[in-house]
Design a protein around this motif. Structure first.
Motif, PDB file in Angstrom:
ATOM      1  N   MET A   1       0.891  -1.036   0.211  1.00 40.16           N
ATOM      2  CA  MET A   1       0.157  -0.007  -0.019  1.00 40.16           C
ATOM      3  C   MET A   1       0.743   1.219   0.044  1.00 40.16           C
ATOM      4  SD  MET A   1      -3.349  -0.826   1.025  1.00 40.16           S
ATOM      5  CE  MET A   1      -4.079  -2.324   0.867  1.00 40.16           C
ATOM      6  N   MET A   2       0.204   2.275  -0.400  1.00 43.37           N
ATOM      7  CA  MET A   2       1.072   3.573  -0.547  1.00 43.37           C
ATOM      8  C   MET A   2       1.355   4.202   0.999  1.00 43.37           C
ATOM      9  SD  MET A   2       1.793   4.005  -3.473  1.00 43.37           S
ATOM     10  CE  MET A   2       2.090   5.645  -3.863  1.00 43.37           C
ATOM     11  N   GLY A   3       2.124   5.139   1.230  1.00 41.67           N
ATOM     12  CA  GLY A   3       2.324   5.723   2.702  1.00 41.67           C
ATOM     13  C   GLY A   3       1.074   6.305   3.125  1.00 41.67           C
ATOM     14  N   ARG A   4       0.268   7.011   2.323  1.00 40.25           N
ATOM     15  CA  ARG A   4      -0.818   7.736   2.762  1.00 40.25           C
ATOM     16  C   ARG A   4      -1.966   6.577   3.439  1.00 40.25           C
ATOM     17  NH1 ARG A   4      -0.554   8.532  -2.644  1.00 40.25           N
ATOM     18  NH2 ARG A   4      -2.006   7.129  -3.730  1.00 40.25           N
ATOM     19  N   THR A   5      -2.187   5.501   2.911  1.00 35.02           N
ATOM     20  CA  THR A   5      -2.721   4.319   3.345  1.00 35.02           C
ATOM     21  C   THR A   5      -2.264   3.729   4.547  1.00 35.02           C
ATOM     22  OG1 THR A   5      -3.587   3.911   1.109  1.00 35.02           O
ATOM     23  CG2 THR A   5      -4.253   2.621   2.572  1.00 35.02           C
ATOM     24  N   HIS A   6      -0.979   3.423   4.650  1.00 36.95           N
ATOM     25  CA  HIS A   6      -0.416   3.258   5.840  1.00 36.95           C
ATOM     26  C   HIS A   6      -0.590   4.115   7.049  1.00 36.95           C
ATOM     27  CE1 HIS A   6       1.407  -0.498   4.332  1.00 36.95           C
ATOM     28  NE2 HIS A   6       2.092   0.140   3.466  1.00 36.95           N
ATOM     29  N   LEU A   7      -0.524   5.358   6.553  1.00 36.01           N
ATOM     30  CA  LEU A   7      -0.789   6.306   7.809  1.00 36.01           C
ATOM     31  C   LEU A   7      -2.122   6.374   8.346  1.00 36.01           C
ATOM     32  CD1 LEU A   7       1.791   9.269   6.653  1.00 36.01           C
ATOM     33  CD2 LEU A   7       1.858   8.109   8.615  1.00 36.01           C
ATOM     34  N   ALA A   8      -3.198   6.008   7.432  1.00 36.75           N
ATOM     35  CA  ALA A   8      -4.394   6.112   7.613  1.00 36.75           C
ATOM     36  C   ALA A   8      -4.719   4.995   8.738  1.00 36.75           C
ATOM     37  CB  ALA A   8      -5.349   5.885   6.596  1.00 36.75           C
ATOM     38  N   PHE A   9      -4.116   3.935   8.554  1.00 38.89           N
ATOM     39  CA  PHE A   9      -4.271   2.478   9.294  1.00 38.89           C
ATOM     40  C   PHE A   9      -3.574   2.590  10.536  1.00 38.89           C
ATOM     41  CE2 PHE A   9      -5.270  -0.222   5.025  1.00 38.89           C
ATOM     42  CZ  PHE A   9      -6.484  -0.591   5.759  1.00 38.89           C
ATOM     43  N   HIS A  70       9.792  -6.056   7.023  1.00 38.28           N
ATOM     44  CA  HIS A  70       8.316  -6.500   6.999  1.00 38.28           C
ATOM     45  C   HIS A  70       8.064  -7.853   7.745  1.00 38.28           C
ATOM     46  CE1 HIS A  70       8.437  -3.440   4.153  1.00 38.28           C
ATOM     47  NE2 HIS A  70       6.913  -3.566   3.988  1.00 38.28           N
ATOM     48  N   SER A  71       8.737  -8.008   8.953  1.00 39.49           N
ATOM     49  CA  SER A  71       8.884  -9.373   9.769  1.00 39.49           C
ATOM     50  C   SER A  71       8.342  -9.133  11.295  1.00 39.49           C
ATOM     51  CB  SER A  71      10.071  -9.940   9.724  1.00 39.49           C
ATOM     52  OG  SER A  71      11.089  -9.356  10.589  1.00 39.49           O
ATOM     53  N   LEU A  72       8.016 -10.072  11.744  1.00 34.11           N
ATOM     54  CA  LEU A  72       7.723  -9.941  13.318  1.00 34.11           C
ATOM     55  C   LEU A  72       8.796  -9.778  13.982  1.00 34.11           C
ATOM     56  CD1 LEU A  72       5.346 -12.928  13.660  1.00 34.11           C
ATOM     57  CD2 LEU A  72       4.748 -10.436  13.662  1.00 34.11           C
ATOM     58  N   LEU A  73      10.321 -10.208  13.536  1.00 31.65           N
ATOM     59  CA  LEU A  73      11.619  -9.906  14.315  1.00 31.65           C
ATOM     60  C   LEU A  73      11.521  -8.331  14.247  1.00 31.65           C
ATOM     61  CD1 LEU A  73      13.992 -10.644  15.639  1.00 31.65           C
ATOM     62  CD2 LEU A  73      15.025 -11.089  13.442  1.00 31.65           C
ATOM     63  N   PHE A  74      11.471  -7.752  13.100  1.00 28.01           N
ATOM     64  CA  PHE A  74      11.715  -6.423  13.021  1.00 28.01           C
ATOM     65  C   PHE A  74      10.722  -5.725  14.067  1.00 28.01           C
ATOM     66  CE2 PHE A  74      10.410  -2.452  11.252  1.00 28.01           C
ATOM     67  CZ  PHE A  74      11.734  -1.561  11.498  1.00 28.01           C
ATOM     68  N   ALA A  75       9.364  -5.808  14.139  1.00 28.15           N
ATOM     69  CA  ALA A  75       8.527  -5.272  14.935  1.00 28.15           C
ATOM     70  C   ALA A  75       9.003  -5.446  16.414  1.00 28.15           C
ATOM     71  CB  ALA A  75       7.189  -5.978  14.925  1.00 28.15           C
ATOM     72  N   ALA A 102       0.125  -5.956   7.809  1.00 24.72           N
ATOM     73  CA  ALA A 102      -1.462  -6.552   7.396  1.00 24.72           C
ATOM     74  C   ALA A 102      -1.972  -6.144   6.103  1.00 24.72           C
ATOM     75  CB  ALA A 102      -2.571  -6.342   8.472  1.00 24.72           C
ATOM     76  N   ALA A 103      -1.479  -4.708   6.068  1.00 27.11           N
ATOM     77  CA  ALA A 103      -2.043  -3.990   4.711  1.00 27.11           C
ATOM     78  C   ALA A 103      -0.921  -4.356   3.615  1.00 27.11           C
ATOM     79  CB  ALA A 103      -1.870  -2.549   4.846  1.00 27.11           C
ATOM     80  N   ASP A 104       0.299  -4.706   3.665  1.00 30.01           N
ATOM     81  CA  ASP A 104       1.186  -5.291   2.807  1.00 30.01           C
ATOM     82  C   ASP A 104       0.918  -6.865   2.457  1.00 30.01           C
ATOM     83  OD1 ASP A 104       2.323  -3.057   2.205  1.00 30.01           O
ATOM     84  OD2 ASP A 104       4.132  -3.251   2.953  1.00 30.01           O
ATOM     85  N   ALA A 105       0.247  -7.385   3.455  1.00 31.60           N
ATOM     86  CA  ALA A 105      -0.005  -9.091   3.323  1.00 31.60           C
ATOM     87  C   ALA A 105      -1.260  -9.142   2.434  1.00 31.60           C
ATOM     88  CB  ALA A 105      -0.297  -9.473   4.681  1.00 31.60           C
ATOM     89  N   ILE A 106      -1.919  -8.090   1.991  1.00 31.13           N
ATOM     90  CA  ILE A 106      -3.064  -7.989   0.977  1.00 31.13           C
ATOM     91  C   ILE A 106      -2.725  -7.355  -0.310  1.00 31.13           C
ATOM     92  CG2 ILE A 106      -4.705  -8.602   2.909  1.00 31.13           C
ATOM     93  CD1 ILE A 106      -5.818  -5.937   2.362  1.00 31.13           C
ATOM     94  N   ARG A 117       8.207 -10.526  -7.009  1.00 30.94           N
ATOM     95  CA  ARG A 117       7.025 -10.111  -7.439  1.00 30.94           C
ATOM     96  C   ARG A 117       5.814 -10.851  -6.573  1.00 30.94           C
ATOM     97  NH1 ARG A 117       5.107 -10.689 -13.805  1.00 30.94           N
ATOM     98  NH2 ARG A 117       3.370  -9.419 -13.830  1.00 30.94           N
ATOM     99  N   GLY A 118       4.891 -10.173  -6.410  1.00 30.43           N
ATOM    100  CA  GLY A 118       3.658 -10.444  -5.787  1.00 30.43           C
ATOM    101  C   GLY A 118       3.518  -9.782  -4.564  1.00 30.43           C
ATOM    102  N   ALA A 119       2.494 -10.679  -3.702  1.00 29.98           N
ATOM    103  CA  ALA A 119       2.066 -10.125  -2.642  1.00 29.98           C
ATOM    104  C   ALA A 119       2.828 -10.559  -1.411  1.00 29.98           C
ATOM    105  CB  ALA A 119       0.597 -10.481  -2.637  1.00 29.98           C
ATOM    106  N   GLY A 120       2.414 -10.147  -0.171  1.00 31.81           N
ATOM    107  CA  GLY A 120       2.925 -10.867   0.990  1.00 31.81           C
ATOM    108  C   GLY A 120       3.968 -10.044   1.641  1.00 31.81           C
ATOM    109  N   VAL A 121       4.159 -10.633   3.046  1.00 29.74           N
ATOM    110  CA  VAL A 121       5.231 -10.115   3.700  1.00 29.74           C
ATOM    111  C   VAL A 121       5.941 -11.355   4.463  1.00 29.74           C
ATOM    112  CG1 VAL A 121       4.359  -7.710   4.044  1.00 29.74           C
ATOM    113  CG2 VAL A 121       3.769  -9.946   5.721  1.00 29.74           C
ATOM    114  N   PRO A 122       7.354 -11.283   4.630  1.00 29.91           N
ATOM    115  CA  PRO A 122       8.022 -12.600   5.263  1.00 29.91           C
ATOM    116  C   PRO A 122       7.786 -12.505   6.694  1.00 29.91           C
ATOM    117  CG  PRO A 122       9.591 -10.875   4.504  1.00 29.91           C
ATOM    118  CD  PRO A 122       8.204 -10.469   4.096  1.00 29.91           C
ATOM    119  N   LEU A 123       6.761 -12.654   7.336  1.00 25.73           N
ATOM    120  CA  LEU A 123       6.570 -12.777   8.676  1.00 25.73           C
ATOM    121  C   LEU A 123       7.589 -13.394   9.735  1.00 25.73           C
ATOM    122  CD1 LEU A 123       2.572 -12.951   8.978  1.00 25.73           C
ATOM    123  CD2 LEU A 123       3.938 -10.888   9.451  1.00 25.73           C
ATOM    124  N   PHE A 124       8.036 -14.475   9.336  1.00 21.73           N
ATOM    125  CA  PHE A 124       8.919 -15.305   9.965  1.00 21.73           C
ATOM    126  C   PHE A 124      10.178 -15.162   9.669  1.00 21.73           C
ATOM    127  CE2 PHE A 124       4.790 -17.253  10.346  1.00 21.73           C
ATOM    128  CZ  PHE A 124       4.511 -16.896  11.694  1.00 21.73           C
TER     129      PHE A 124
END
Length: 164
Positions: A1-9, A70-75, A102-106, A117-124
């Motif tokens: 998603m774009m930065g403005r959408t991330h900021l809205a969330f 974009h991972s849980l470790l980073f969080a 969550a937004a980047d995962a969809i 190329r494609g969707a998702g985030v490397p959570l683990f």
């Protein structure tokens, strides 16, 4: 998603968390907003990446976009030092990061900004490089810009108004 959408969330998360600890409302809101764009430090094309471009270019060169940041470790690593100062603010930072993941995962995008190329985030990450997510929303596409962004902004504004 774009930065403005991330900021809205991030605003939605911040408003809800600020209501739980009104005395820390402003730092909580700021942390949630920062967390909502912090994972995109991995691309020099992002709002945050343009401001910290030397760091951003280095992280992008090593991990690509939607990599380790974009991972849980980073969080957890981002929250840890803040937790020592103020647990509610650390929770808000983590909530902002969670909305970003969550937004980047969809959402999905194409081009040099994306490592794969494609969707998702490397959570683990770094345990697993596989990405979690589904291709539902095209980055900067009509669904994001005409539906998700306006409704999220309206929801954040309404929720914030209810705190007053």
């Amino acid at each position: 998603m774009m930065g403005r959408t991330h900021l809205a969330f991030g605003a939605v998360a911040g408003v809800h968390l600020a209501g739980t600890t009104p005395a820390l409302g402003l730092p909580i809101m700021a942390a949630a907003l920062l967390g909502s764009i912090l994972p995109d430090l991995d691309t020099p094309y992002s709002k945050l990446g343009r401001r910290f471009w030397p760091v951003s270019k280095l992280v992008f060169a090593v991990f690509g976009h939607r990599g380790g940041t974009h991972s849980l470790l980073f969080a957890a690593l981002a929250m840890a030092p803040v937790w020592m100062v103020s647990p509610p603010v650390a929770v808000a930072l983590g909530a902002g990061i969670a909305t970003h993941l969550a937004a980047d995962a969809i959402s999905f995008g194409q081009g040099p900004r994306f490592k794969i190329r494609g969707a998702g985030v490397p959570l683990f990450w770094p345990l697993r490089d596989g990405k979690a997510g589904v291709r539902l929303v095209k980055v900067n596409g009509p669904l994001e810009n005409l539906v998700i962004l306006p409704w999220t902004m309206l929801y954040a504004a309404q929720s914030g108004w209810n705190l007053i």
